[in-house]
Design a protein around this motif. Structure first.
Motif, PDB file in Angstrom:
ATOM      1  N   VAL A  79       0.829  -1.212   0.000  1.00 28.43           N
ATOM      2  CA  VAL A  79       0.000   0.000   0.000  1.00 28.43           C
ATOM      3  C   VAL A  79       0.863   1.263   0.000  1.00 28.43           C
ATOM      4  CG1 VAL A  79      -1.971  -1.175   1.048  1.00 28.43           C
ATOM      5  CG2 VAL A  79      -0.325  -0.007   2.516  1.00 28.43           C
ATOM      6  N   ALA A  82       2.022   1.571  -3.592  1.00 26.66           N
ATOM      7  CA  ALA A  82       0.893   1.892  -4.476  1.00 26.66           C
ATOM      8  C   ALA A  82       0.460   3.341  -4.310  1.00 26.66           C
ATOM      9  CB  ALA A  82      -0.272   0.947  -4.197  1.00 26.66           C
ATOM     10  N   GLU A  83       0.445   3.832  -3.079  1.00 25.53           N
ATOM     11  CA  GLU A  83       0.090   5.228  -2.839  1.00 25.53           C
ATOM     12  C   GLU A  83       1.103   6.159  -3.506  1.00 25.53           C
ATOM     13  OE1 GLU A  83      -0.215   5.633   1.380  1.00 25.53           O
ATOM     14  OE2 GLU A  83      -2.005   4.379   1.542  1.00 25.53           O
ATOM     15  N   VAL A 122      -5.644   3.793  -1.125  1.00 23.99           N
ATOM     16  CA  VAL A 122      -5.791   3.276  -2.484  1.00 23.99           C
ATOM     17  C   VAL A 122      -7.194   2.690  -2.668  1.00 23.99           C
ATOM     18  CG1 VAL A 122      -4.848   1.716  -4.226  1.00 23.99           C
ATOM     19  CG2 VAL A 122      -3.342   2.696  -2.479  1.00 23.99           C
ATOM     20  N   TYR A 124      -9.902   0.130  -3.597  1.00 25.10           N
ATOM     21  CA  TYR A 124      -9.603  -1.296  -3.521  1.00 25.10           C
ATOM     22  C   TYR A 124     -10.790  -2.176  -3.880  1.00 25.10           C
ATOM     23  CZ  TYR A 124     -12.339  -1.538   0.773  1.00 25.10           C
ATOM     24  OH  TYR A 124     -13.375  -1.498   1.675  1.00 25.10           O
TER      25      TYR A 124
END
Length: 244
Positions: A79, A82-83, A122, A124
């Motif tokens: 995460v 991804a951020e 994110v 999801y």
């Protein structure tokens, strides 16, 4: 659409990559063999560069008390990366009924994995699938010896890995669910019944005895592994899969 598939060389991941590519998407498989390690974060920023979607299909190497640490570390790394990369959709594969089996360490670990994703920034989706046909032989082996097999009467609704992969791919190319999609096989079995069907198909003469204290699935209460209304039911039956 560019989709980074972590665990993209495994049973489900490799099929997800194939399905996505057939649909015209740029699906890129990542694993330790390609230089991406979710436990250390090595290669992760590069893997997510330019990705619209990331799907995490990696799994803990054990089902015991070590599994929560695996999911804590790998999901924290995922995460965060991804951020930073601006990924617009993160997808994970979990287990139908996972939050209703607190006595199993691995199931608690998968709930932790879900919770970390939900708490991130994110968008999801979580795909919760039932047990795979491909793992039934392994389940039988846990409580088997030369003379017979002991299995609990736990209700299960297993599905083919290919149908799981299709369900994951479908979610990857859609808008983030911001929630859960449940997917299951078309038929419900008692686990001991499933064991008898499997042994018969293999020409194995051993006897299956119902024992509600035998094996990991003895810890599963009631029918929590059975799909409720609203779940997506896969097309492939167990007998069809065995016949192949």
């Amino acid at each position: 659409m560019k989709i980074a598939v972590l665990g993209g060389t495994g049973l489900i991941g490799s099929q997800v990559v194939t399905i996505l590519r057939a649909g015209g998407h740029e699906a890129v498989p990542h694993s330790q063999s390609t230089g991406v390690d979710l436990l250390t974060g090595q290669g992760l920023p590069e893997a997510l560069t330019g990705a619209d979607v990331v799907v995490n299909l990696t799994n803990s190497p054990t089902f015991d008390d070590a599994s929560p640490a695996f999911f804590q570390t790998t999901m924290d790394n995922l995460v965060t990366a991804a951020e930073r990369a601006g990924v617009g959709h993160a997808v994970i594969l979990s287990i139908l009924g996972v939050d209703q089996v607190p006595d199993l360490a691995y199931y608690r670990a998968k709930v932790l994995q879900e919770d970390i994703l939900k708490a991130s920034a994110v968008p999801y989706s979580i795909v919760r699938a039932t047990q795979f046909f491909e793992f039934i032989d392994a389940v039988i082996s846990w409580t088997a010896d030369e003379s017979g097999v002991r299995l609990p009467r736990t209700p299960v609704q297993p599905m083919a890995a290919a149908d799981v992969a299709q369900a994951v791919a479908d979610v990857c190319v859609g808008a983030p669910l911001l929630g859960v999609r449940n997917v299951a096989g078309p038929d419900v079995f008692a686990l001991d019944e499933l064991g008898r069907t499997t042994l018969a198909a293999h020409g194995d003469p051993r006897t299956v005895t119902a024992d509600d204290s035998a094996g990991m699935f003895a810890a599963v209460p009631g029918d929590v592994l059975i799909a409720e209304e609203g779940a997506v039911l896969a097309p492939t039956s167990y007998r069809q899969w065995l016949a192949r």
